[in-house]
Design a protein around this motif. Structure first.
Motif, short mmCIF file in Angstrom:
data_model
loop_
_atom_site.label_atom_id
_atom_site.label_comp_id
_atom_site.label_asym_id
_atom_site.label_seq_id
_atom_site.Cartn_x
_atom_site.Cartn_y
_atom_site.Cartn_z
N HIS A 170 0.80 -1.22 0.00
CA HIS A 170 0.00 0.00 0.00
C HIS A 170 0.84 1.28 0.00
CE1 HIS A 170 -2.91 -3.04 0.92
NE2 HIS A 170 -2.32 -3.30 2.07
N GLN A 171 2.14 1.14 -0.23
CA GLN A 171 2.98 2.34 -0.19
C GLN A 171 4.14 2.22 -1.19
OE1 GLN A 171 4.82 3.42 3.56
NE2 GLN A 171 3.22 4.92 3.89
N THR A 172 4.43 3.34 -1.84
CA THR A 172 5.51 3.38 -2.82
C THR A 172 6.37 4.61 -2.55
OG1 THR A 172 4.09 2.36 -4.50
CG2 THR A 172 6.01 3.58 -5.31
N GLU A 173 7.69 4.40 -2.58
CA GLU A 173 8.59 5.55 -2.45
C GLU A 173 9.10 5.91 -3.84
OE1 GLU A 173 11.20 5.64 0.90
OE2 GLU A 173 12.71 6.80 -0.19
N VAL A 174 8.83 7.12 -4.24
CA VAL A 174 9.23 7.56 -5.58
C VAL A 174 10.56 8.29 -5.50
CG1 VAL A 174 8.55 8.91 -7.60
CG2 VAL A 174 6.79 7.94 -6.12
N TRP A 175 11.46 7.94 -6.40
CA TRP A 175 12.72 8.68 -6.56
C TRP A 175 12.75 9.20 -7.99
CZ3 TRP A 175 17.65 6.19 -4.00
CH2 TRP A 175 17.39 5.96 -2.64
N ARG A 176 12.82 10.51 -8.12
CA ARG A 176 12.85 11.08 -9.47
C ARG A 176 14.20 11.74 -9.73
NH1 ARG A 176 9.58 11.48 -13.50
NH2 ARG A 176 7.60 10.92 -12.54
N PHE A 177 14.86 11.28 -10.80
CA PHE A 177 16.17 11.78 -11.22
C PHE A 177 15.96 12.68 -12.45
CE2 PHE A 177 18.99 8.64 -9.00
CZ PHE A 177 18.02 7.77 -8.55
N PHE A 178 16.54 13.87 -12.43
CA PHE A 178 16.37 14.81 -13.55
C PHE A 178 17.66 14.91 -14.37
CE2 PHE A 178 13.38 15.98 -10.28
CZ PHE A 178 12.21 16.21 -10.98
N PHE A 179 17.49 14.98 -15.67
CA PHE A 179 18.66 15.01 -16.56
C PHE A 179 18.68 16.26 -17.43
CE2 PHE A 179 18.04 10.61 -15.46
CZ PHE A 179 19.33 10.13 -15.31
N VAL A 180 19.90 16.59 -17.83
CA VAL A 180 20.09 17.75 -18.70
C VAL A 180 21.34 17.50 -19.53
CG1 VAL A 180 21.51 19.01 -17.02
CG2 VAL A 180 20.11 20.28 -18.63
N ASP A 181 21.47 18.15 -20.66
CA ASP A 181 22.69 18.01 -21.46
C ASP A 181 23.89 18.53 -20.67
OD1 ASP A 181 21.38 16.95 -23.60
OD2 ASP A 181 21.31 18.81 -24.76
N ARG A 182 24.94 17.71 -20.62
CA ARG A 182 26.15 18.09 -19.87
C ARG A 182 26.71 19.41 -20.38
NH1 ARG A 182 29.84 13.77 -21.19
NH2 ARG A 182 28.32 12.47 -20.14
N ASP A 183 26.69 19.60 -21.69
CA ASP A 183 27.32 20.78 -22.28
C ASP A 183 26.37 21.98 -22.41
OD1 ASP A 183 29.57 19.25 -22.53
OD2 ASP A 183 29.17 18.69 -24.62
#
Lengths: 458, 66
Positions: free
Chosen positions: A329-342
């Motif tokens: 009945h429970q979920t832990e969400v981990w959200r990783f954000f990405f961007v162009d290195r350059d």
């Protein structure tokens, strides 16, 4: 009176499109899937940019369990179970950092960043130097893969390699990990990881991100507000109006996504008009991307899911989310954000603000989703509710193989949503694979594609 | 017996006396309050042990020589 005690075949019935609510709310099934799904699947652990230097570590999770992603003194990347071999205490209780050793606070056993048991208190006196320390290093994953900077791990030595596990779905993951201009593996993590808990089973978000376009009404208010970075509703309506909207599923792998295929001669439209610098950056990237060879130059990414619990969002906000199971009945969400290195600093800053506004626990669309999953889960737990399965009948029988649009071939089975708007093919694909994991006793039974290849060769 | 030594504050190069009576010089300190990396100094009766580098448990440190 019969009460279901665990998983049984038939709870997922793809012939009728009916799926029992038990697979979401039954605690015995939840316990079984930890072993049968999470202990055998490739799971996303983190990104190499989180541990650039020897001794760096990042505390992650695989299924319910805490794991340490770290780089040893020689630069090699490892993933260890975060549990002392003596009495099981967590040997690392920081989110991230740099260390020479992981020391258990309970009795003081100490492990190197290569996992070796380095220090045992009173080794000479109490153990009389007789303990074989080589037997009690930290428990390491059976397989690890660094895919374009993302770190994936698997507890099962008999599982196929990550590349084989992913199959042709890699091109959709590549939409996040390659540069916006099409150069390979140019993404880096932007900021930290957003973490929060939702009161629902992990399969709710997994299903939603598999390609639920039917729920867009939930986000209607966000679209009406017009808070997008282009100063209007959605910056990509121009593209979406000329593209083919598709559901792509990889049946023998359990991965699926929404994607948009652009016409061969399509020219990129202006976007991000609220910021001239950002608009110019993306205009340049889009132009470069279309110059490079490769099928992805005409694809627009959209939500997708890598079986079992990793969600893609290759379009902005460009993110990977992991749905960590905590309980039925429970979920832990981990959200990783990405961007162009350059990308220029101004572009990264602009995107950070936009990402936070859109996704995450305070994000405008993610709040809508959580509200749905939370209440749908709660309303499915009762004894009466459990008697009535959910219907996933939408668009049954409309998926095709060898789909092609103006020379752009799609892998797997495809439903063209351009007119239909929605189908439940991705969800059926997710639960079909989930049921296969629940029923198969070994990876040999799960690698059906190998059997097909072997038969074809005979 | 004196009180417990707070090994987190000890810098590399510091000499410490261990419960066994042996003396050691700190090579590095991971600052976890539990372990030190140290090198044994020549000791009467155990000249062979000198120079050996080992992890020293906090409870084994009974005195700081400086």
């Amino acid at each position: 009176m019969h009460r279901l005690s665990g998983y049984r075949p038939g709870l997922v019935d793809n012939a009728t499109g009916l799926i029992s609510r038990e697979i979401f709310v039954n605690e015995d099934i939840y316990a079984q899937e930890q072993e049968r799904v999470f202990a055998r699947s490739w799971l996303f652990v983190g990104h190499e940019s989180q541990i650039p230097n020897p001794g760096d570590f990042f505390l992650s999770r695989m299924g319910e369990e805490s794991v340490i992603l770290c780089r040893d003194r020689k630069g090699k990347i490892h993933v260890f179970l975060n549990s002392c071999r003596h009495r099981g205490m967590k040997v690392c209780r920081y989110d991230d950092g740099n260390t020479t050793v992981f020391t258990c606070p309970y009795h003081g056993w100490s492990f190197g960043t290569d996992g070796a048991l380095a220090g045992v208190p009173f080794f000479r006196e109490a153990y009389h130097s007789e303990l074989d320390r080589s037997k009690y290093g930290l428990i390491e994953v059976a397989q690890l893969c660094n895919y374009k900077g993302t770190i994936w791990a698997n507890w099962d030595a008999s599982a196929p390699s990550f590349h084989e596990y992913l199959g042709e779905f890699h091109r959709f993951l590549d939409l996040i990990l390659d540069g916006w201009d099409g150069r390979e593996g140019q993404a880096e993590l932007l900021g930290g990881v957003q973490k929060w808990i939702i009161p629902c089973n992990w399969k709710w978000p997994a299903e939603n991100f598999s390609g639920d376009t039917y729920h867009n009404i939930s986000h209607r208010s966000v679209d009406l507000v017009g808070a997008g970075p282009s100063g209007q509703s959605r910056r990509d309506y121009g593209e979406l109006n000329v593209a083919r909207k598709l559901h792509v599923t990889i049946p023998d792998r359990g991965h699926q996504t929404i994607t948009y295929a652009l016409p061969r001669d399509y020219q990129p439209q202006a976007a991000y008009q609220n910021s001239p610098e950002v608009a110019e950056y993306f205009r340049h990237c889009e132009e470069e991307r279309r110059r490079r060879p490769g099928a992805n130059s005409r694809l627009i990414g959209a939500p997708g899911e890598i079986f079992p619990n990793v969600a893609l969002l290759p379009r902005q906000p460009r993110t990977l989310a992991v749905w960590h199971p905590v309980s039925a009945h429970q979920t832990e969400v981990w959200r990783f954000f990405f961007v162009d290195r350059d990308a220029p600093r101004a572009v990264k800053n602009f995107l950070r603000d936009y990402y936070i506004r859109y996704s995450g626990p305070a994000g405008m669309t993610e709040q809508d989703d959580m509200e749905n999953w939370n209440y749908a889960h709660a309303a499915s737990r009762g004894v009466i509710a459990r008697r009535h399965p959910y219907t996933y009948e939408m668009g049954m029988g409309y998926a095709v193989e060898n789909y092609e649009f103006e020379g752009l071939r799609m892998p797997g089975r495809v439903v063209d949503l351009t007119k239909a708007q929605a189908s439940e093919e991705p969800m059926r694909n997710l639960y079909k694979r989930w049921a296969e994991f629940m029923e198969a006793d070994n990876w040999d039974d799960l690698m059906t594609w190998r059997h097909v290849s072997a038969q074809a060769a005979q | 017996m004196s009180g417990p030594v707070n090994i987190r504050t000890l810098a590399a190069g510091t000499r410490v006396v261990l419960a066994s009576g042996a003396e050691a010089e700190i090579v590095s300190n991971p600052h976890d309050g539990v372990w030190l990396f140290a090198r044994y100094l020549p000791a009467e009766g155990d000249p062979a042990g000198a120079g050996e580098e080992e992890m020293i448990f906090a409870q084994d440190v009974v005195e700081v020589r400086g």
